[in-house]
Design an enzyme around this catalytic site. Structure first.
Site, short mmCIF file in Angstrom:
data_model
loop_
_atom_site.label_atom_id
_atom_site.label_comp_id
_atom_site.label_asym_id
_atom_site.label_seq_id
_atom_site.Cartn_x
_atom_site.Cartn_y
_atom_site.Cartn_z
NE ARG A 9 19.82 1.94 -13.42
CZ ARG A 9 19.34 2.62 -12.38
NH1 ARG A 9 18.38 3.50 -12.55
NH2 ARG A 9 19.82 2.42 -11.18
CB ILE A 10 14.59 -1.00 -15.32
CG1 ILE A 10 14.01 -0.91 -16.74
CG2 ILE A 10 13.48 -0.90 -14.27
CD1 ILE A 10 13.17 -2.12 -17.15
CB THR A 65 16.09 7.56 -2.34
OG1 THR A 65 17.10 8.34 -3.00
CG2 THR A 65 16.18 7.88 -0.85
N GLY A 66 18.56 5.94 -3.56
CA GLY A 66 19.98 5.64 -3.49
C GLY A 66 20.42 4.80 -4.67
CG HIS A 67 24.20 2.08 -6.25
ND1 HIS A 67 24.38 0.72 -6.35
CD2 HIS A 67 24.79 2.62 -7.35
CE1 HIS A 67 25.08 0.45 -7.45
NE2 HIS A 67 25.34 1.59 -8.07
N GLY A 68 20.46 2.28 -7.11
CA GLY A 68 19.40 1.36 -7.51
C GLY A 68 19.84 -0.08 -7.66
CB THR A 114 14.94 8.83 -6.11
OG1 THR A 114 15.64 8.34 -7.23
CG2 THR A 114 13.70 7.97 -5.87
CG ASP A 139 15.92 1.51 -6.51
OD1 ASP A 139 16.53 2.21 -7.36
OD2 ASP A 139 15.48 1.98 -5.45
N1 GLY Z 1 17.27 4.81 -6.88
C1 GLY Z 1 16.92 5.23 -8.16
C2 GLY Z 1 17.63 4.56 -9.23
O1 GLY Z 1 18.76 4.11 -9.03
O2 GLY Z 1 17.11 4.47 -10.31
#
Ligand code: GLY
Length: 332
Positions: free
Chosen positions: A218-219, A241-244, A190, A221
């Protein structure tokens, strides 16, 4: 001399309005980035921060600068945004983006975007030229076409690394702890940018293809205000950035703004919020933060995160933990 000092300061600063030193910072995604991807990402974040700096140096706004920086990474296959986005479980590029103005807390966000190279520019258009704040799916296409954006063939956004990452995902069937995934050698990140311009206005922007193998619909963060992006002239700006799924549960961007409002500096607030999210939810993230005065915060609980910023005519950048490289900003 005492008598004339206020008059002199007022003259230098343009009749009472102080011109701040502009600052811009970018990230190119947090994750288990393999060695083979390091150089491309470092080159990409440096190119992006220079694209944003050029706008600020010419007296442009923080909003235009963060858009330009993010656009630079959206067209670079080293990043998970625009061209280079990761693929959903059906092999499609489906993107999210948001951009926020700290001057008036105005926001533009788009989700489930297909067929456009620069979701961040569409998000910016939502901010400037729409009665709405957040547009998704088919509506993004209708809005973008109405505003004159050109579509691109969907396959033109798909890279070989994204295809390989999906193949690996389908073999392993395990969503990673970051958007690049645990088994994702071809994974990319990201992107985001935060800037303070010469008028002291703050802006932040974030753009992503999401997570390899994500479900249809899926959406993440990145388009969510307070999770992926936040900007407030009274405090500062953040892009994550990272685990949404974890970032949105923790409202990571706004958590940092709150800590700064409560008196923590940008670096401490960024470290505390990322560490807090990771220990509470057991997943990783990375963040770039600027305070309204241009103080920098960078922290990531993943193995790596590419970042770069320009301050006082120096370019600072890095990707590994505790790495800070530095070079002079060359005149262009
Ligand atoms: N951080 C981006 C996503 O998980 O979509």
């Amino acid at each position: 001399m005492k008598l004339y000092l206020p008059i002199l300061l007022s003259f230098i600063s343009g009749y009472g309005t102080y011109a701040a030193q502009p600052v811009i910072i970018v990230h190119g995604g947090a994750g288990d980035i393999s060695e083979s991807r390091v150089q491309g990402k470092l080159d990409g974040v440096k190119a992006a921060v220079l694209a944003g700096q050029k706008i600020l140096a010419a007296g442009g706004s923080a909003l235009d600068a963060v858009e330009a920086a993010v656009m630079s990474m959206e067209k670079d296959e080293n990043f998970n945004a625009g061209y280079g986005s990761v693929l959903n479980v059906e092999g499609e590029v489906v993107m999210d983006a948001s951009i926020m103005s700290g001057k008036d807390l105005n926001l533009g966000a788009v989700t489930l975007v297909k067929d456009f190279l620069h979701p961040i520019s569409i998000a910016h258009k939502v901010l400037t030229d729409s009665p709405h704040t957040f547009i998704g799916g088919e509506g993004v296409k209708l809005f973008a076409l109405e505003k004159g954006f050109d579509t691109v063939p969907p396959e033109s956004l798909v890279t070989e690394s994204a295809k390989k990452a999906l193949e690996d995902f389908l073999q392993n069937r395990e969503l990673g702890k970051t958007e690049t995934g645990n088994h994702d050698e071809g994974g990319v990140g990201t992107v985001g940018a935060v800037a303070v311009d010469a008028d002291g206005h703050v802006a932040a922007a974030t753009s992503t293809g999401g997570m390899t193998g994500k479900a249809v619909g899926r959406i993440g963060d990145s388009p969510l205000v307070g999770s992926g992006t936040y900007a407030d002239d009274n405090v500062g700006g953040v892009s994550t950035t990272g685990h949404g799924e974890s970032i949105m549960k923790y409202c990571l961007a706004h958590s940092i703004i709150k800590l700064m409002e409560d008196g923590q500096d940008a670096e401490t607030a960024t470290r505390n919020a990322v560490t807090g999210m990771t220990s509470r939810l057991n997943n990783t993230a990375g963040v770039i933060t600027l305070s309204k005065d241009g103080d920098v915060g960078i922290h990531f609980s993943s193995k790596r995160m590419a970042w770069a910023y320009i301050k006082n005519n120096q370019v600072f950048y890095g990707i590994d933990q505790d790495q800070v490289l530095e070079e002079p900003l060359l005149a262009t």
